[in-house]
Design an enzyme around this catalytic site. Structure first.
Site, mmCIF file in Angstrom:
data_model
loop_
_atom_site.group_PDB
_atom_site.id
_atom_site.type_symbol
_atom_site.label_atom_id
_atom_site.label_comp_id
_atom_site.label_asym_id
_atom_site.label_seq_id
_atom_site.Cartn_x
_atom_site.Cartn_y
_atom_site.Cartn_z
ATOM 1 N N ASP A 128 -38.379 -22.168 -1.172
ATOM 2 C CA ASP A 128 -38.190 -22.830 -2.476
ATOM 3 C C ASP A 128 -37.506 -24.179 -2.248
ATOM 4 O O ASP A 128 -36.373 -24.395 -2.655
ATOM 5 C CB ASP A 128 -37.342 -21.881 -3.343
ATOM 6 C CG ASP A 128 -37.118 -22.375 -4.752
ATOM 7 O OD1 ASP A 128 -37.700 -23.402 -5.126
ATOM 8 O OD2 ASP A 128 -36.341 -21.703 -5.462
ATOM 9 N N LYS A 147 -38.428 -27.279 -3.267
ATOM 10 C CA LYS A 147 -38.488 -28.237 -4.394
ATOM 11 C C LYS A 147 -38.517 -29.683 -3.896
ATOM 12 O O LYS A 147 -37.665 -30.506 -4.228
ATOM 13 C CB LYS A 147 -37.325 -28.027 -5.360
ATOM 14 C CG LYS A 147 -37.325 -26.658 -6.040
ATOM 15 C CD LYS A 147 -36.294 -26.578 -7.142
ATOM 16 C CE LYS A 147 -36.290 -25.250 -7.870
ATOM 17 N NZ LYS A 147 -35.699 -24.153 -7.096
ATOM 18 N N THR A 206 -41.981 -39.215 3.131
ATOM 19 C CA THR A 206 -40.725 -38.479 3.329
ATOM 20 C C THR A 206 -40.943 -36.974 3.202
ATOM 21 O O THR A 206 -40.433 -36.198 4.031
ATOM 22 C CB THR A 206 -39.663 -38.971 2.313
ATOM 23 O OG1 THR A 206 -39.460 -40.362 2.524
ATOM 24 C CG2 THR A 206 -38.349 -38.230 2.481
HETATM 25 O O1 S5P Z 1 -36.946 -23.016 -12.964
HETATM 26 C C1 S5P Z 1 -36.535 -22.416 -11.984
HETATM 27 C C2 S5P Z 1 -37.153 -22.565 -10.731
HETATM 28 C C3 S5P Z 1 -36.694 -21.809 -9.660
HETATM 29 S S1 S5P Z 1 -37.612 -21.867 -8.200
HETATM 30 N N1 S5P Z 1 -35.504 -21.537 -12.097
HETATM 31 C C4 S5P Z 1 -35.014 -20.825 -11.026
HETATM 32 O O2 S5P Z 1 -34.084 -20.024 -11.208
HETATM 33 N N2 S5P Z 1 -35.583 -20.977 -9.775
HETATM 34 C C5 S5P Z 1 -35.047 -20.277 -8.577
HETATM 35 O O3 S5P Z 1 -35.174 -18.876 -8.780
HETATM 36 C C6 S5P Z 1 -33.567 -20.544 -8.305
HETATM 37 O O4 S5P Z 1 -33.421 -21.629 -7.393
HETATM 38 C C7 S5P Z 1 -33.091 -19.237 -7.710
HETATM 39 O O5 S5P Z 1 -33.294 -19.233 -6.303
HETATM 40 C C8 S5P Z 1 -34.000 -18.178 -8.310
HETATM 41 C C9 S5P Z 1 -33.400 -17.419 -9.489
HETATM 42 O O6 S5P Z 1 -32.306 -16.653 -9.083
HETATM 43 P P1 S5P Z 1 -31.574 -15.610 -10.060
HETATM 44 O O7 S5P Z 1 -30.437 -15.095 -9.240
HETATM 45 O O8 S5P Z 1 -31.121 -16.343 -11.288
HETATM 46 O O9 S5P Z 1 -32.598 -14.531 -10.385
#
Ligand code: S5P
Length: 276
Positions: free
Chosen positions: A91, A93, A100
């Site tokens: 992940d 992003k 880059t």
């Molecule tokens: O919009 C987003 C996109 C992502 S990839 N919202 C998110 O929460 N994430 C990722 O999903 C975030 O970086 C984290 O790793 C995971 C959610 O984690 P949780 O502990 O809240 O379930």
């Protein structure tokens, strides 16, 4: 519409190898659960993955939060992905100019492209972010997700931005396999006079999933697997803290129990959706 077909049917038709692999794995393991392993120590990282491995189609990583990272961690992660039959989604992003992001994806300490089947990018730089990543990922049979929406309160990824993200994906269907989004994107971004390809099948992977709480006090917003998979038509639930709990007091039996619980909740929601 792709999302009314089974995961197995979609696997037979998908052009991208990573998307096919993911759809096949979901179908084989009866799991649309991705666990996000956001812990900072290598030992905890491997322990959570070995515990949840049997229950997931995908493990999502933030490799840059590991404090004691050594390249051998990637060998161990890859071995676990083979042992338990899951794909790996870094992940990362990405959100920079094409040159880059190509370097960030292929090089540095982490060499993400060499081990992550799937990664993701913010559409904010425009199409060149996809071109740059595709120059590295396509020869390796990788797949890219664009962040068309986010789960956080007040996200700017909405409206015309989301529509343009879908258009960027449509322009690169070989490499862009879908979206991080909160709902299906079918029909999105199709403007006057444009025809949507009826064979189009973008995977929707959705974070912000929790069975017990609605938020985390830092802007995260949780919905249930039923809301995400059945009502919103998404394909994969991404669950982090709902499965591994508090990293300072990891309880392996509890992590296993939660992984099993979320796998079942995600699959029941899919069966509910297929009932129509
Ligand atoms: O919009 C987003 C996109 C992502 S990839 N919202 C998110 O929460 N994430 C990722 O999903 C975030 O970086 C984290 O790793 C995971 C959610 O984690 P949780 O502990 O809240 O379930």
């Amino acid at each position: 519409m792709a999302f009314l077909q089974t995961y197995a049917q979609r696997a037979t038709k998908h052009a991208n190898p990573a998307a096919r692999h993911l759809l096949e794995t979901i179908s084989r393991k009866q799991s649309n659960l991705a666990v996000s392993v956001d812990v900072t120590k290598s030992a905890d990282f491997l322990s959570v993955i070995d515990t949840v491995g049997p229950y997931v189609c995908l493990i999502k990583t933030h490799i840059d939060i590991i404090e004691d990272f050594e390249p051998v961690l990637i060998d161990r992660l890859t071995a676990l992905s083979l042992k338990h039959d899951f794909l790996i989604f870094e992940d990362r992003k990405f959100a920079d100019i094409g040159n880059t992001v190509a370097l960030q994806y292929s090089a540095g300490v982490h060499k993400i492209a060499s081990w992550a089947h799937i990664t993701n990018a913010h559409p904010v730089p425009g199409p060149s972010v996809v071109t740059g990543l595709a120059s590295v990922g396509t020869p390796l049979n990788r797949g890219l997700l664009l962040l068309a929406e986010m789960s956080t309160a007040g996200t700017l990824a909405r409206g015309a931005y989301t529509e343009d993200a879908v258009r960027m994906a449509r322009a690169n269907p070989d490499f862009v396999i879908g979206f991080i989004a909160m709902r299906r994107m079918d029909g999105f971004g199709v403007r006057d006079g444009e025809v949507q390809n009826s064979e189009e099948d973008f995977l929707i992977l959705t974070p912000g999933v929790g069975l017990d709480v609605k938020g985390d006090g830092l802007g995260q917003q949780y919905r249930t697997p039923m809301e995400v998979i059945s009502q919103s038509g998404c394909d994969v639930i991404i669950v982090g803290r709902g499965v591994y709990g508090n990293p300072a007091s990891l309880d392996v039996d509890e992590v296993r129990r939660q992984a099993d619980r979320y796998r079942k909740a995600g699959w029941d929601a899919y069966l509910d959706r297929m009932k129509g």
